[in-house]
Write an enzyme that holds these catalytic residues in place. Structure first.
Site, PDB file in Angstrom:
ATOM      1  N   GLN A 178       0.819  -1.134  -0.095  1.00 46.32           N
ATOM      2  CA  GLN A 178       0.101   0.073   0.072  1.00 46.32           C
ATOM      3  C   GLN A 178       0.899   1.338  -0.136  1.00 46.32           C
ATOM      4  O   GLN A 178       1.938   1.175   0.719  1.00 46.32           O
ATOM      5  CB  GLN A 178      -0.973  -0.157   1.186  1.00 46.32           C
ATOM      6  CG  GLN A 178      -2.390   0.827   0.981  1.00 46.32           C
ATOM      7  CD  GLN A 178      -3.266   0.320   1.944  1.00 46.32           C
ATOM      8  OE1 GLN A 178      -3.509  -0.823   2.379  1.00 46.32           O
ATOM      9  NE2 GLN A 178      -3.859   1.281   2.181  1.00 46.32           N
ATOM     10  N   SER A 181       3.820  -6.470   2.711  1.00 44.73           N
ATOM     11  CA  SER A 181       2.550  -6.746   3.235  1.00 44.73           C
ATOM     12  C   SER A 181       1.434  -7.195   2.343  1.00 44.73           C
ATOM     13  O   SER A 181       1.546  -8.406   2.067  1.00 44.73           O
ATOM     14  CB  SER A 181       2.115  -5.197   3.830  1.00 44.73           C
ATOM     15  OG  SER A 181       1.028  -5.015   4.704  1.00 44.73           O
ATOM     16  N   ARG A 189      -9.537  -8.094   3.633  1.00 48.33           N
ATOM     17  CA  ARG A 189      -8.241  -7.719   4.629  1.00 48.33           C
ATOM     18  C   ARG A 189      -8.472  -6.172   4.909  1.00 48.33           C
ATOM     19  O   ARG A 189      -8.322  -5.548   5.931  1.00 48.33           O
ATOM     20  CB  ARG A 189      -6.839  -8.150   3.914  1.00 48.33           C
ATOM     21  CG  ARG A 189      -5.757  -8.041   4.759  1.00 48.33           C
ATOM     22  CD  ARG A 189      -4.585  -8.482   3.911  1.00 48.33           C
ATOM     23  NE  ARG A 189      -3.140  -8.313   4.721  1.00 48.33           N
ATOM     24  CZ  ARG A 189      -2.644  -7.412   4.444  1.00 48.33           C
ATOM     25  NH1 ARG A 189      -2.706  -6.156   3.809  1.00 48.33           N
ATOM     26  NH2 ARG A 189      -1.373  -7.213   5.265  1.00 48.33           N
ATOM     27  N   HIS A 219      -0.010  -3.313  11.175  1.00 48.76           N
ATOM     28  CA  HIS A 219       1.042  -4.182  11.677  1.00 48.76           C
ATOM     29  C   HIS A 219       1.515  -3.954  12.934  1.00 48.76           C
ATOM     30  O   HIS A 219       2.635  -3.576  13.539  1.00 48.76           O
ATOM     31  CB  HIS A 219       2.301  -3.978  10.862  1.00 48.76           C
ATOM     32  CG  HIS A 219       2.079  -4.517   9.349  1.00 48.76           C
ATOM     33  ND1 HIS A 219       1.745  -5.960   8.955  1.00 48.76           N
ATOM     34  CD2 HIS A 219       1.539  -4.024   7.928  1.00 48.76           C
ATOM     35  CE1 HIS A 219       1.493  -6.049   7.695  1.00 48.76           C
ATOM     36  NE2 HIS A 219       1.610  -4.916   7.210  1.00 48.76           N
ATOM     37  N   GLN A 227       1.040 -11.994  10.026  1.00 50.13           N
ATOM     38  CA  GLN A 227       1.407 -10.740   9.489  1.00 50.13           C
ATOM     39  C   GLN A 227       0.552  -9.542   9.556  1.00 50.13           C
ATOM     40  O   GLN A 227       1.142  -8.494   9.572  1.00 50.13           O
ATOM     41  CB  GLN A 227       1.664 -11.159   7.694  1.00 50.13           C
ATOM     42  CG  GLN A 227       2.013 -10.010   6.939  1.00 50.13           C
ATOM     43  CD  GLN A 227       1.250  -9.538   5.937  1.00 50.13           C
ATOM     44  OE1 GLN A 227       0.197  -9.352   5.770  1.00 50.13           O
ATOM     45  NE2 GLN A 227       1.937  -9.939   4.281  1.00 50.13           N
TER      46      GLN A 227
END
Length: 316
Positions: free
Chosen positions: A10, A95, A120, A206, A255
């Site tokens: 992203q 990611s 997600r 994260h 992750q």
């Protein structure tokens, strides 16, 4: 020459991405149509025309970036008349790019990758109300120093703050509650950071605040079909090659809240003999980071029609 294909995360999105590719190559157009069908959404129209605000929404940006990466790969494979396994020893993605890497290597179908990334993005956005979290890049500090600062900021504020991305030497991103991240910025200045900048993101990715999103992905991935990838994937969580579908599934869940160990992942590929890295998709972020991590690895970005010919020549 040992090569790896890597896939952006992203931040690489931009209105117009993929449009020239779709106009120049039927193979790319088909990928965008397949993603649109899988999501029951005209995502390609949003990618090609905007508005930027809608494209930047996490639930759109994630599948959109994956779609561009797959379109580039599909064009290379079609025009070059080869498969990824014949040209790359490893794949990796930053990611959300890890899903692109898995789709590229045949571990996930294009349709499943699109649906999982849409979910997600929605789950990550929903996990933390807007304005509660933040992310900041601490420039000029290595990972241990950034981890120490994040831990101190968390302790002082009683809030969440941790290292989210170890992107390259001197570029570590921290994530958590806004108050704690702002404290980390102040502490970083005291520790000799060149500068620190708040990132324009809609959620603190994260870090532990993303646990609700990790739970949602655990449920979704449990139902998803995962196959052995054609080549090993360098996992964000471990920075090591992985091929076992059950292990891949577990690492994709971890992750969501764990540090993206991108710098170490590139170093692992170098130790495994990789000398050439191709970034497939939108933007040039990963090629730029590679040059900062290890100048001996040749890195190039392939995202527009004019990049295809050069890439095919390099891969021949």
């Amino acid at each position: 020459m040992i090569r790896a294909f890597v896939f952006p995360g992203q931040g690489s999105q931009a209105v117009g991405m993929g449009r020239a590719l779709a106009e120049a190559f039927p193979a790319a157009k088909h990928v965008f149509e397949e993603v649109d069908d899988a999501l029951k959404q005209k995502l390609s129209k949003l990618m090609f025309e905007g508005p930027e605000g809608d494209l930047t929404l996490t639930e759109n940006a994630q599948p959109a970036l994956m779609a561009v990466s797959q379109a580039v790969l599909r064009v290379l494979e079609t025009e070059g008349k080869w498969t990824l396994a014949a040209k790359a020893r490893f794949v990796a993605g930053h990611s959300l790019g890890e899903y692109s890497a898995l789709a590229a290597a045949g571990a996930l179908s294009l349709q499943d990758a699109a649906r999982l990334l849409k979910l997600r993005g929605q789950a990550m956005q929903k996990a933390v109300p807007v304005g509660i979290g933040a992310m900041a890049a601490l420039l000029g500090l290595d990972l241990p120093a950034a981890q120490e600062i994040a831990a101190a900021a968390a302790e002082e504020t009683g809030k969440v703050c941790s290292a989210a991305n170890d992107n390259a030497p001197g570029q570590v991103v921290v994530s958590g509650h806004k108050e704690a991240v702002e404290r980390a910025i102040a502490l970083a200045a005291e520790k000799g950071a060149k500068r620190s900048v708040l990132l324009p993101v809609s959620a603190p990715f994260h870090c532990a605040l993303m646990q609700p999103a990790a739970d949602a992905m655990a449920e979704a991935l449990e139902k998803a079909t995962l196959k052995v990838p054609a080549v090993p994937v360098i996992a964000n969580v471990t920075a090591q090659p992985v091929s076992d579908p059950d292990q891949i599934r577990k690492l994709l869940v971890e992750q969501v809240t764990a540090t993206v160990r991108w710098r170490e992942g590139v170093e692992t590929m170098k130790k495994e003999g990789v000398t050439r890295l191709f970034e497939l998709g939108a933007g040039k972020v990963l090629a730029g980071l590679t040059k900062r991590i290890d100048r001996e690895i040749e890195a190039s970005s392939v995202g527009a029609p004019e990049d295809i010919e050069a890439a095919l020549k390099a891969l021949s």
